[in-house]
Write a protein that holds these residues in place. Structure first.
Motif, short mmCIF file in Angstrom:
data_model
loop_
_atom_site.label_atom_id
_atom_site.label_comp_id
_atom_site.label_asym_id
_atom_site.label_seq_id
_atom_site.Cartn_x
_atom_site.Cartn_y
_atom_site.Cartn_z
N LYS A 1 8.59 9.49 5.74
CA LYS A 1 10.37 9.35 6.31
C LYS A 1 10.83 8.20 5.08
CE LYS A 1 8.94 9.98 11.00
NZ LYS A 1 9.02 9.33 12.37
N TRP A 2 11.32 7.31 5.48
CA TRP A 2 12.10 6.39 4.80
C TRP A 2 11.48 5.28 3.95
CZ3 TRP A 2 11.88 1.41 6.19
CH2 TRP A 2 11.40 1.11 7.65
N ARG A 3 10.28 5.09 4.56
CA ARG A 3 9.42 4.13 4.25
C ARG A 3 8.64 4.15 3.08
NH1 ARG A 3 6.38 -0.54 7.38
NH2 ARG A 3 8.30 0.16 8.77
N ILE A 4 8.63 3.64 1.88
CA ILE A 4 7.77 3.66 0.69
C ILE A 4 6.83 2.36 0.69
CG2 ILE A 4 7.70 3.57 -1.90
CD1 ILE A 4 10.19 5.29 -1.73
N VAL A 5 5.50 2.55 0.73
CA VAL A 5 4.71 1.18 0.59
C VAL A 5 4.06 1.33 -0.85
CG1 VAL A 5 2.73 -0.01 1.52
CG2 VAL A 5 4.28 1.32 3.02
N ASN A 6 4.09 0.19 -1.58
CA ASN A 6 3.38 0.05 -2.79
C ASN A 6 1.98 -0.48 -2.42
OD1 ASN A 6 5.67 0.56 -4.59
ND2 ASN A 6 6.41 -1.25 -4.08
N VAL A 7 1.00 0.50 -2.99
CA VAL A 7 -0.44 -0.09 -2.22
C VAL A 7 -1.14 -0.20 -3.67
CG1 VAL A 7 -2.54 0.86 -1.39
CG2 VAL A 7 -0.18 1.79 -0.60
#
Length: 105
Positions: free
Chosen positions: A35-41
Motif C-alpha cells: 500500500k502506502w508503506r515503504i520499508v527499507n530493510v
C-alpha cells in the motif's frame, strides 16, 4: 551463526513477502512496499546501524545479534520508525519495534 548475508537477505525477503509486501533488492538492501508503506530493510550479520533515510527502517539479523542491534538503535533514538527482526536458523523469527511505535502492517 551464519557468516554470509545472502541467506539472511533471502529469509528477510521471504518474511516480508509472506506479510504481503512487494520486495525489491537494491544490492544488499531490500525495499519492501505494501500500500502506502515503504520499508527499507537491511540484512545484517553483525550489529549495524541502518542508513538514516526513509520513514520506516527494519534491520534483519540473526537472533543472537538482535538484542545488541535493538539496544544500539534505542541509544541512537532515530527520528524514524524502526524494527529489528531476529531470525533463527530454522526460519522462525521475533520482531521488536521501537519503543512507543504505533506500527500497523
Amino acid at each position: 551463526m551464519a557468516t554470509v548475508t545472502t541467506p539472511l537477505a533471502e529469509k528477510a525477503e521471504a518474511i516480508f513477502t509472506d506479510l504481503g509486501y512487494v520486495v525489491e533488492r537494491d544490492g544488499r538492501e531490500l525495499r519492501a512496499q505494501r500500500k502506502w508503506r515503504i520499508v527499507n530493510v537491511t540484512p545484517a550479520d553483525e550489529p549495524v546501524t541502518p542508513r538514516g533515510s526513509g520513514e520506516f527502517q527494519c534491520l534483519v539479523t540473526w537472533q543472537e545479534q538482535a538484542t545488541e542491534v535493538r539496544e544500539r538503535l534505542q541509544r541512537r533514538d532515530p527520528d524514524y520508525e524502526w524494527a529489528v527482526i531476529g531470525i533463527e536458523e530454522n526460519g522462525e523469527y521475533e520482531v521488536c519495534h521501537a519503543p512507543d511505535a504505533n506500527v500497523s502492517a
